[in-house]
Design an enzyme around this catalytic site. Structure first.
Site, PDB file in Angstrom:
ATOM      1  N   ASP A 293       0.884  -1.161   0.000  1.00  0.00           N
ATOM      2  CA  ASP A 293       0.000   0.000   0.000  1.00  0.00           C
ATOM      3  C   ASP A 293       0.923   1.212   0.000  1.00  0.00           C
ATOM      4  OD1 ASP A 293      -1.674   2.100   0.559  1.00  0.00           O
ATOM      5  OD2 ASP A 293      -2.282   1.384   2.540  1.00  0.00           O
TER       6      ASP A 293
ATOM      7  N   LYS B 288       2.860  11.335  -3.650  1.00  0.00           N
ATOM      8  CA  LYS B 288       1.785  10.635  -4.368  1.00  0.00           C
ATOM      9  C   LYS B 288       0.815  11.634  -5.003  1.00  0.00           C
ATOM     10  CE  LYS B 288      -1.683   7.064  -3.327  1.00  0.00           C
ATOM     11  NZ  LYS B 288      -2.124   6.139  -2.267  1.00  0.00           N
TER      12      LYS B 288
ATOM     13  N   GLU C 155      -7.283   0.586  -4.119  1.00  0.00           N
ATOM     14  CA  GLU C 155      -7.216   0.460  -2.655  1.00  0.00           C
ATOM     15  C   GLU C 155      -8.532  -0.058  -2.049  1.00  0.00           C
ATOM     16  OE1 GLU C 155      -5.819   4.353  -1.631  1.00  0.00           O
ATOM     17  OE2 GLU C 155      -3.866   3.957  -2.503  1.00  0.00           O
TER      18      GLU C 155
ATOM     19  N   ASP D  39     -12.523   5.579   2.091  1.00  0.00           N
ATOM     20  CA  ASP D  39     -11.064   5.627   2.188  1.00  0.00           C
ATOM     21  C   ASP D  39     -10.583   7.067   2.182  1.00  0.00           C
ATOM     22  OD1 ASP D  39      -8.350   5.459   1.903  1.00  0.00           O
ATOM     23  OD2 ASP D  39      -8.371   4.149   0.155  1.00  0.00           O
TER      24      ASP D  39
END
Ligand code: AMP
Length: 526
Positions: free
Chosen positions: A10, A72, A173, A195
């Site tokens: 992850d 990211k 994810e 999320d």
């Protein structure tokens, strides 16, 4: 132990986590210091040494310009994009534009791409696993937010390649989280995976049952994260400092970095307690000497400042349900993923919206890596596994005459998928067409995201409407897109796999509406 273990990673905005599935149980692999998550930080220290993870994060305060975090949010984005421009305001490190408007990061005299920095973090995760297992790990499943664009997925893939990883699959994810949650559950259930991490938010609805995880809808904002709450709090603290000392310290990178760290710490603390003290001595120096900041922050203050961001996530939940034609009460369980979902206001707002509290007992920091590890094991052994049925998150198509968007693969279509459509030329004797591959929901081409383009030339001269140009768009199991155009008469064809966001400028998108008139395509009727 198997000879070639495959791991699940992850790769988070703030933290990363690596897990391994052997037998029936996936497990998180701790790093050398025993921590189960590793900060997604990269730094170059004073004597040029490269630091990754906790050591990089620890020295961030004293070395803000050379400490990179939140990368990211930059992967697969152009420098001039509103997201990157917005980001620059809050970053203590230096961003610049590459020759084709790529986002680049300057550390000392070196220039890095966001993918390279992500690769350092992936390499570290790989190293943690290799050391733990006593065997070199090469194969991995890496997760990305469901709402990542094609360019962002490609960027992640490229980062994996730079890190020497063989990426078996990129999975979303929420799908990974659902996969881990579904282990050992017997009944079919409809779940929502909420999320909220450091940089991104997404919500997916899924049906899980024995042997299958099926995504019904997915929606999100790849630029809405816990860091936005931190930034809101930093703005508040800058304002307080200004009120107390009549000084604006917003341009001081060291002070900003300290404020940011303090803001995040207070925010996390306020998930457990009602009050948190922010104490920052010697934050700046004024005419009368050192200036300090001391503030008692109440949970209510934080909630007031960030309620608009939490409400935005709830609006996105409503849209995700609408896409799946589901009502809130049809969701059996709500699973929380990502550190920011630990905020008590998030639970409260979700309970109000779904009419039931989110599930407890799932660790939001680890569940994604665990799911990725399960999928890695399935892919690596080629054995029996859970069937993952994922979706195209945004519609894909091409620009046609007049700046229109012709959607060829609708969002919500199951992947892998491909489709063919025949177009023709809008002008007499047109010998070339420009294929602009776009992603988005607007009927106007210019309002969607340009993924890539090419010119198919050598079309035999003919009156308009006569040539037949076949356009095939395909999305593979990683969610990566390929487009091919073929002129039936001449047999000429060209294709493009979208390999990166680079090489295209924002101006390209604006210009596209015009060029599509000259080198355009029109829908082939019949
Ligand atoms: P992730 O990207 O999943 O690692 O999530 C990181 C984000 O979650 C960061 O913005 C953290 O500040 C935030 N976070 C972590 N723990 C908590 C907590 N207990 N309460 C509120 N936010 C948290």
């Amino acid at each position: 132990m198997k000879e070639k273990p495959a791991i699940g990673i992850d790769l988070g905005t703030t933290n990363s986590c690596v897990a391994l599935a052997q037998g029936n149980r996936p497990e998180v692999i701790p790093n050398r210091s025993g921590s189960r998550i590793t900060p997604s930080f990269f730094a170059v220290g004073a004597s040029g040494e490269v630091l990754i993870g906790h050591p990089a994060k620890r020295q961030g305060i004293t070395n803000p310009r050379n400490t990179i975090h939140g990368v990211k949010r930059l992967v697969g984005r152009k420098f001039s994009s509103p997201e990157v421009q917005d980001e620059i305001k809050n970053l203590p490190y230096q961003l610049l534009a590459g020759p084709n408007d790529e986002t680049r990061i300057q550390i000392g005299n070196e220039i890095y791409s966001p993918e390279e920095i992500s690769a350092f973090i992936l390499k570290e995760m790989r190293k943690i696993a290799s050391e733990f297992l006593g065997a070199e790990v090469r194969e991995a499943v890496v997760t990305v937010p469901a709402f990542f664009t094609d360019a962002q997925r490609q960027g992640t893939r490229n980062a994996g390649r730079i890190a020497g990883l063989d990426i078996l699959r990129i999975i979303n994810e929420p799908t990974a989280a659902a996969l881990a949650y579904s282990m050992g559950r017997r009944q079919e259930e409809t779940i929502a995976v909420y999320d909220w991490g450091g940089g991104t938010f997404d919500i997916s609805t899924l049906v899980i049952g024995p042997g299958v995880v099926e995504v019904l809808s997915t929606y999100g904002d790849s630029h809405l994260g816990g860091e936005d709450i931190d930034n809101t709090l930093v703005q508040f603290l800058l304002g307080e400092f200004q009120d107390i000392h009549q000084a604006d310290i917003s341009g001081d990178p060291l002070a900003r970095q300290r404020l940011k760290e303090a803001a995040e710490k207070a925010k996390v603390e306020l998930s457990e307690r009602m009050e948190s003290k922010i104490l920052l001595p010697f934050l700046a120096t004024g005419a009368k000497g050192p200036q300090h900041l001391e503030i008692n922050l109440h949970r209510n203050d934080l909630e007031e400042m960030s309620v608009h961001l939490v409400r935005r996530t709830i609006d996105i939940c409503a849209e995700s349900l609408a896409l799946a034609s589901l009502k809130a009460e049809e969701i059996d369980h709500v699973i929380l993923v990502g550190g920011q979902s630990r905020m008590p206001m998030v639970r409260r707002e979700l309970e109000k919206f779904f009419g039931k509290p989110p599930v407890r007992g799932v660790n939001p920091d680890e569940v994604v890596a665990l799911g990725a590890a399960i999928q890695a094991q399935v892919l690596q052994t080629g054995g029996e596994g859970i069937l993952l049925l994922d979706l195209v998150p945004r519609s894909l198509g091409i620009a046609t005459y007049g700046g229109h968007f012709s959607s060829l693969i609708k969002r919500g279509t199951r992947i892998p998928t491909s489709t063919d459509h025949t177009f023709t030329t809008p002008n007499d004797n047109q010998t070339a067409v420009e294929i602009n591959l776009l992603q988005g929901e607007s009927a106007k081409a210019a309002e969607n995201e340009l993924l890539g383009k090419f010119i198919l030339s050598g079309i035999e001269p003919a009156p308009r409407g006569v040539p037949r140009v076949e356009v095939k768009v395909a999305v593979d199991a990683d969610g990566i897109v390929r487009v091919e155009a073929r002129d039936q008469a001449s047999g000429r064809s060209r294709s493009l796999t979208v390999t990166s966001a680079h090489g295209l400028t924002e101006e390209d998108i604006a210009r596209m509406a015009k060029t599509s008139d000259r080198l355009g395509l029109a829908d082939k009727k019949g």
